[in-house]
Motif scaffolding. Structure first.
Motif, short mmCIF file in Angstrom:
data_model
loop_
_atom_site.label_atom_id
_atom_site.label_comp_id
_atom_site.label_asym_id
_atom_site.label_seq_id
_atom_site.Cartn_x
_atom_site.Cartn_y
_atom_site.Cartn_z
N TYR A 71 0.83 -1.20 0.00
CA TYR A 71 0.00 0.00 0.00
C TYR A 71 0.86 1.25 0.00
O TYR A 71 1.92 1.30 0.63
N PHE A 73 0.16 5.21 1.02
CA PHE A 73 -0.80 6.11 1.66
C PHE A 73 -0.29 7.54 1.65
O PHE A 73 0.83 7.81 2.07
N SER A 77 -6.83 10.49 -0.12
CA SER A 77 -6.86 9.67 -1.33
C SER A 77 -6.74 10.55 -2.58
O SER A 77 -6.09 10.17 -3.56
N ASP A 120 -4.16 4.89 -1.43
CA ASP A 120 -5.31 5.45 -0.71
C ASP A 120 -4.82 6.58 0.17
O ASP A 120 -3.63 6.89 0.20
N THR A 122 -5.07 8.43 4.21
CA THR A 122 -5.25 8.03 5.60
C THR A 122 -6.58 8.48 6.18
O THR A 122 -6.94 8.07 7.28
N TYR A 125 -9.00 5.58 7.29
CA TYR A 125 -8.33 4.70 8.25
C TYR A 125 -9.20 3.54 8.73
O TYR A 125 -8.71 2.44 8.96
N TYR A 128 -8.99 0.12 6.96
CA TYR A 128 -7.76 -0.67 7.01
C TYR A 128 -7.56 -1.42 8.32
O TYR A 128 -6.52 -2.03 8.52
N HIS A 144 -0.48 12.99 7.99
CA HIS A 144 -1.35 11.82 8.15
C HIS A 144 -2.21 11.95 9.41
O HIS A 144 -1.79 12.54 10.40
#
Length: 156
Positions: A71, A73, A77, A120, A122, A125, A128, A144
């Motif tokens: 991933y 991040f 996004s 993507d 954060t 969240y 995930y 983030h």
């Protein structure tokens, strides 16, 4: 590592190097990640250092040499889409021969070996919690959401 494994790794590195050559400072980072296997590597650098290229290389090399879920991040996004996806940086970083399919909607590249790289932000969240990533790249970490790390850290 077996002879066939070493040949496969050398082929992947050659194929990825055909599209991009790191400068000396970037080589230090790649050495930390791939030779010294530093589990958490932080790159603190200014604009135009080439962080995005390093991140693309790392994600592609992980995905091609260690089949799994990877991933990228960004804080949002939309930011991931603008920095990496819309410019086609990730999708065209390596040879197309390795790619099974690309999903623009999901911002996901699936490779023929079963690996994938997904982008993507954060802000998502909650989505995930419980995923099992084999590796993650966190871009613009200072921005983030703290809740993201609380949700993601147990997965690592």
């Amino acid at each position: 590592m077996t002879t066939s494994g070493a040949i496969a790794l050398a082929t992947i590195i050659r194929d990825l190097s055909a599209a991009w050559t790191p400068h000396d400072k970037q080589r230090l980072i790649l050495s930390a990640v791939f030779q010294h296997i530093v589990p958490i590597t932080v790159i603190e650098s200014g604009r135009k250092f080439g962080k995005s290229e390093i991140e693309c290389y790392i994600l592609w090399r992980w995905a091609l040499t260690r089949p799994g879920q990877y991933y990228y991040f960004a804080p949002f996004s939309k930011q991931a889409r603008e920095i990496i996806w819309a410019s086609q940086r990730l999708q065209t970083f390596g040879p197309k021969d390795y790619i099974e399919k690309i999903s623009d909607q999901e911002m996901r590249i699936t490779f023929k070996n079963g690996s994938f790289i997904k982008l993507d932000g954060t802000e998502n969240y909650e989505a995930y919690r419980g995923v099992n990533p084999h590796g993650i790249v966190l871009d613009e970490f200072k921005d983030h959401r703290p809740e993201f790390w609380i949700a993601m850290e147990p997965n690592l």
